[in-house]
Design a protein around this motif. Structure first.
Motif, PDB file in Angstrom:
ATOM      1  N   VAL A 174     -79.121  57.350 108.895  1.00  0.00           N
ATOM      2  CA  VAL A 174     -80.309  57.529 109.576  1.00  0.00           C
ATOM      3  C   VAL A 174     -81.184  55.841 109.451  1.00  0.00           C
ATOM      4  O   VAL A 174     -81.930  55.894 110.599  1.00  0.00           O
ATOM      5  CB  VAL A 174     -80.701  58.511 108.008  1.00  0.00           C
ATOM      6  CG1 VAL A 174     -83.130  58.130 108.731  1.00  0.00           C
ATOM      7  CG2 VAL A 174     -80.921  60.085 107.977  1.00  0.00           C
ATOM      8  N   ARG A 175     -80.527  55.560 109.027  1.00  0.00           N
ATOM      9  CA  ARG A 175     -81.845  53.817 108.914  1.00  0.00           C
ATOM     10  C   ARG A 175     -81.266  52.909 109.914  1.00  0.00           C
ATOM     11  O   ARG A 175     -81.652  52.554 110.955  1.00  0.00           O
ATOM     12  CB  ARG A 175     -81.186  52.993 107.510  1.00  0.00           C
ATOM     13  CG  ARG A 175     -82.298  53.616 106.157  1.00  0.00           C
ATOM     14  CD  ARG A 175     -82.014  52.335 105.895  1.00  0.00           C
ATOM     15  NE  ARG A 175     -80.415  51.413 104.935  1.00  0.00           N
ATOM     16  CZ  ARG A 175     -80.076  52.780 103.462  1.00  0.00           C
ATOM     17  NH1 ARG A 175     -80.719  53.062 103.285  1.00  0.00           N
ATOM     18  NH2 ARG A 175     -78.765  51.826 103.542  1.00  0.00           N
ATOM     19  N   ARG A 176     -79.663  53.002 110.406  1.00  0.00           N
ATOM     20  CA  ARG A 176     -78.952  52.562 112.048  1.00  0.00           C
ATOM     21  C   ARG A 176     -79.907  52.946 113.256  1.00  0.00           C
ATOM     22  O   ARG A 176     -80.685  52.672 113.991  1.00  0.00           O
ATOM     23  CB  ARG A 176     -77.767  52.763 111.637  1.00  0.00           C
ATOM     24  CG  ARG A 176     -77.189  51.786 111.140  1.00  0.00           C
ATOM     25  CD  ARG A 176     -75.547  51.567 111.467  1.00  0.00           C
ATOM     26  NE  ARG A 176     -74.385  52.609 111.018  1.00  0.00           N
ATOM     27  CZ  ARG A 176     -74.128  52.958 109.969  1.00  0.00           C
ATOM     28  NH1 ARG A 176     -74.439  52.898 108.412  1.00  0.00           N
ATOM     29  NH2 ARG A 176     -73.812  54.642 110.015  1.00  0.00           N
ATOM     30  N   HIS A 177     -80.762  54.113 113.427  1.00  0.00           N
ATOM     31  CA  HIS A 177     -80.732  54.893 113.646  1.00  0.00           C
ATOM     32  C   HIS A 177     -82.780  54.890 113.915  1.00  0.00           C
ATOM     33  O   HIS A 177     -82.637  56.008 114.720  1.00  0.00           O
ATOM     34  CB  HIS A 177     -80.671  56.632 114.581  1.00  0.00           C
ATOM     35  CG  HIS A 177     -78.918  56.435 114.648  1.00  0.00           C
ATOM     36  ND1 HIS A 177     -78.138  56.010 115.401  1.00  0.00           N
ATOM     37  CD2 HIS A 177     -77.721  56.206 114.130  1.00  0.00           C
ATOM     38  CE1 HIS A 177     -76.961  55.788 116.055  1.00  0.00           C
ATOM     39  NE2 HIS A 177     -76.790  56.248 114.709  1.00  0.00           N
ATOM     40  N   GLY A 178     -83.101  54.205 112.967  1.00  0.00           N
ATOM     41  CA  GLY A 178     -84.843  54.371 112.479  1.00  0.00           C
ATOM     42  C   GLY A 178     -85.206  53.990 113.889  1.00  0.00           C
ATOM     43  O   GLY A 178     -86.459  55.005 114.766  1.00  0.00           O
ATOM     44  N   ALA A 179     -85.141  53.274 115.046  1.00  0.00           N
ATOM     45  CA  ALA A 179     -86.004  53.194 115.958  1.00  0.00           C
ATOM     46  C   ALA A 179     -85.461  53.729 117.230  1.00  0.00           C
ATOM     47  O   ALA A 179     -86.781  54.865 117.977  1.00  0.00           O
ATOM     48  CB  ALA A 179     -85.202  51.763 116.618  1.00  0.00           C
ATOM     49  N   LEU A 181     -84.948  57.524 116.520  1.00  0.00           N
ATOM     50  CA  LEU A 181     -85.909  58.278 115.557  1.00  0.00           C
ATOM     51  C   LEU A 181     -87.365  58.647 115.945  1.00  0.00           C
ATOM     52  O   LEU A 181     -88.249  59.145 116.354  1.00  0.00           O
ATOM     53  CB  LEU A 181     -85.427  58.144 114.220  1.00  0.00           C
ATOM     54  CG  LEU A 181     -84.464  59.001 113.898  1.00  0.00           C
ATOM     55  CD1 LEU A 181     -83.973  58.609 112.512  1.00  0.00           C
ATOM     56  CD2 LEU A 181     -84.291  61.104 114.107  1.00  0.00           C
ATOM     57  N   ALA A 182     -87.765  57.187 115.875  1.00  0.00           N
ATOM     58  CA  ALA A 182     -89.097  56.841 116.173  1.00  0.00           C
ATOM     59  C   ALA A 182     -89.480  57.151 117.693  1.00  0.00           C
ATOM     60  O   ALA A 182     -90.522  57.582 118.131  1.00  0.00           O
ATOM     61  CB  ALA A 182     -89.926  55.625 115.615  1.00  0.00           C
ATOM     62  N   ARG A 195     -96.426  61.053 112.901  1.00  0.00           N
ATOM     63  CA  ARG A 195     -95.233  61.091 112.866  1.00  0.00           C
ATOM     64  C   ARG A 195     -94.680  62.723 112.274  1.00  0.00           C
ATOM     65  O   ARG A 195     -95.767  63.266 111.475  1.00  0.00           O
ATOM     66  CB  ARG A 195     -94.760  59.464 111.901  1.00  0.00           C
ATOM     67  CG  ARG A 195     -94.982  58.353 113.136  1.00  0.00           C
ATOM     68  CD  ARG A 195     -94.275  57.873 114.141  1.00  0.00           C
ATOM     69  NE  ARG A 195     -94.253  57.045 114.435  1.00  0.00           N
ATOM     70  CZ  ARG A 195     -94.324  56.805 116.121  1.00  0.00           C
ATOM     71  NH1 ARG A 195     -93.727  57.413 117.155  1.00  0.00           N
ATOM     72  NH2 ARG A 195     -93.978  55.438 117.015  1.00  0.00           N
ATOM     73  N   ALA A 200     -87.446  66.271 108.780  1.00  0.00           N
ATOM     74  CA  ALA A 200     -86.528  65.289 108.285  1.00  0.00           C
ATOM     75  C   ALA A 200     -86.388  65.711 107.778  1.00  0.00           C
ATOM     76  O   ALA A 200     -85.313  66.482 107.328  1.00  0.00           O
ATOM     77  CB  ALA A 200     -87.962  64.796 107.785  1.00  0.00           C
TER      78      ALA A 200
END
Length: 402
Positions: A174-179, A181-182, A195, A200
């Protein structure tokens, strides 16, 4: 210095350097057989592909067919890419330009794959009548759905361990795809302050209730389906203002495609998952390359089938306009067996064939064909025995049914 330069130039040209230097004999390659492993055509969204608690700033657009069905636009796109494939294989010397070629089409047992097989056959040879082989509607076919068909001795705990080693765990994924997801929140209509359009929940992967599959929960599960629906809007040719409510241009769609590809980082890419997901398909490909009968075999399935076979071959799939390992509708792996007419040696060549989003949207016939270098092979032409050994070693044993 002059002798050294001459030696360097000869080596680069593939010549023997020495007192009796002669040109290395050229291969005379003849293509004997080919296999296409394809994803079905453009479809309407699946039931539940966008989770019910996904929030949007405006309603989703409507589709011309029921959920999961191939659209009329999708049928025409498959006919176009089939015509391209026919021309390609004629140019490669596998088939003749006229007449009804020897071709076998095997589809999964869903309505969308069966319809895709029929559309592909109509585009490949419009005046011919090909039979489409498939199991009864809804019956699990182990070639395409090995986990549901219980074709292998699948161990959910071993699968999860392999996934966590490959990804670093669901939270890290999930962190790697944070941008992305935003950015997806923005496309859905969330403001910079508000947001959370994408549901989630805790990121986790666990065994299914029967232990023969996995269940993914959390942002990647929610976002992957949304990203796919947005891409389908684009390639279906919906008005530009309807593709992501006018907020999803081609660059954005490629970025969001990584969220859909993240699904395969869980379900098909880790070695354990690839071994089980490609166990039957991989063997069917090898059998088709070595069998007698039709010179071309088409396996019409899903993106999971294409990505699982690619993962078993240890290659990533890259194509213009798409995120890495995000297989578009009609995308395919082309596996060809070639023979050197001089020596009789046989080789296998693997390519990734796709149509760009713009081509699918506009129903063009052009396509991209990217040659893939298989790890363990010296070049793009892999000795046939080496290819069989490498692929076979990456497939899980089949379960003996009693």
């Amino acid at each position: 210095m002059r002798i050294k330069l001459l030696s360097t130039l000869c080596a680069a040209a593939g010549l023997l350097v020495g007192p009796f230097a002669v040109a290395a004999p050229k291969r005379v390659l003849v293509i004997e057989r080919a296999v296409l492993v394809m994803r079905h055509g453009i479809r309407a969204p699946l039931d539940g592909e966008v989770l019910a608690d996904t929030r949007t700033g405006a309603p989703w657009p409507t589709w011309p067919v029921a959920e999961s069905r191939i659209t009329p636009h999708g049928v025409r796109a498959l006919e176009q890419v089939a015509a391209y494939d026919r021309q390609l294989l004629v140019a490669h010397g596998l088939l003749r330009a006229s007449g009804c070629p020897a071709i076998r089409i095997k589809t999964n047992s869903s309505e969308r794959t069966i319809a895709s097989g029929k559309a592909y056959a109509a585009g490949f040879a419009p005046s011919c009548n090909f039979g489409i082989a498939h199991e009864p509607l809804g019956v699990a076919d182990p070639i395409f759905e090995p986990l549901r068909a219980r074709a292998t001795d699948f161990d959910a705990a071993a699968a999860i361990a392999s996934i966590n080693r490959e990804t670093g765990g669901m939270a890290a994924l999930v962190r790697r795809h944070g941008a992305a997801l935003a950015r997806l929140d923005e496309v859905l209509g969330c403001t910079a302050v508000e947001r959370g359009c994408v549901p989630a929940g805790t990121a986790a992967v666990g065994p299914s209730a029967d232990g023969h599959d996995l269940v993914l929960a959390g942002p990647i599960r929610a976002a992957s389906g949304i990203a796919q629906v947005l891409l389908l809007e684009e390639v279906e040719g919906l008005p530009r203002e309807s593709v992501g409510w006018g907020r999803a241009d081609p660059v954005t769609l490629e970025q969001l495609g990584a969220l859909h590809a993240a699904l395969f980082a869980v379900f098909t890419h880790p070695p354990y998952m690839a071994a089980h997901q490609a166990a039957v398909l991989g063997r069917a490909v090898l059998a088709s390359l070595s069998a007698t009968g039709p010179r071309l075999t088409v396996f019409m399935g899903h993106d999971t089938n294409v990505t699982a076979l690619a993962a078993a071959l240890r290659v990533d799939l890259r194509a213009p306009g798409y995120a890495i390992n995000d297989v578009p509708p009609g995308g395919a792996l082309l596996i060809e067996r070639l023979r050197d007419a001089r020596t009789g040696a046989r080789f296998v060549r693997v390519s990734y064939r796709t149509q760009s989003p713009a081509t699918l949207r506009g129903l063009g016939q052009s396509a991209s064909l990217v040659a893939l270098k298989i790890p363990g092979c010296a070049g793009l032409l892999c000795p046939a025995a080496t290819f069989s050994r490498l692929l076979g070693s990456h497939l899980a044993p089949l379960q003996i049914r009693r």
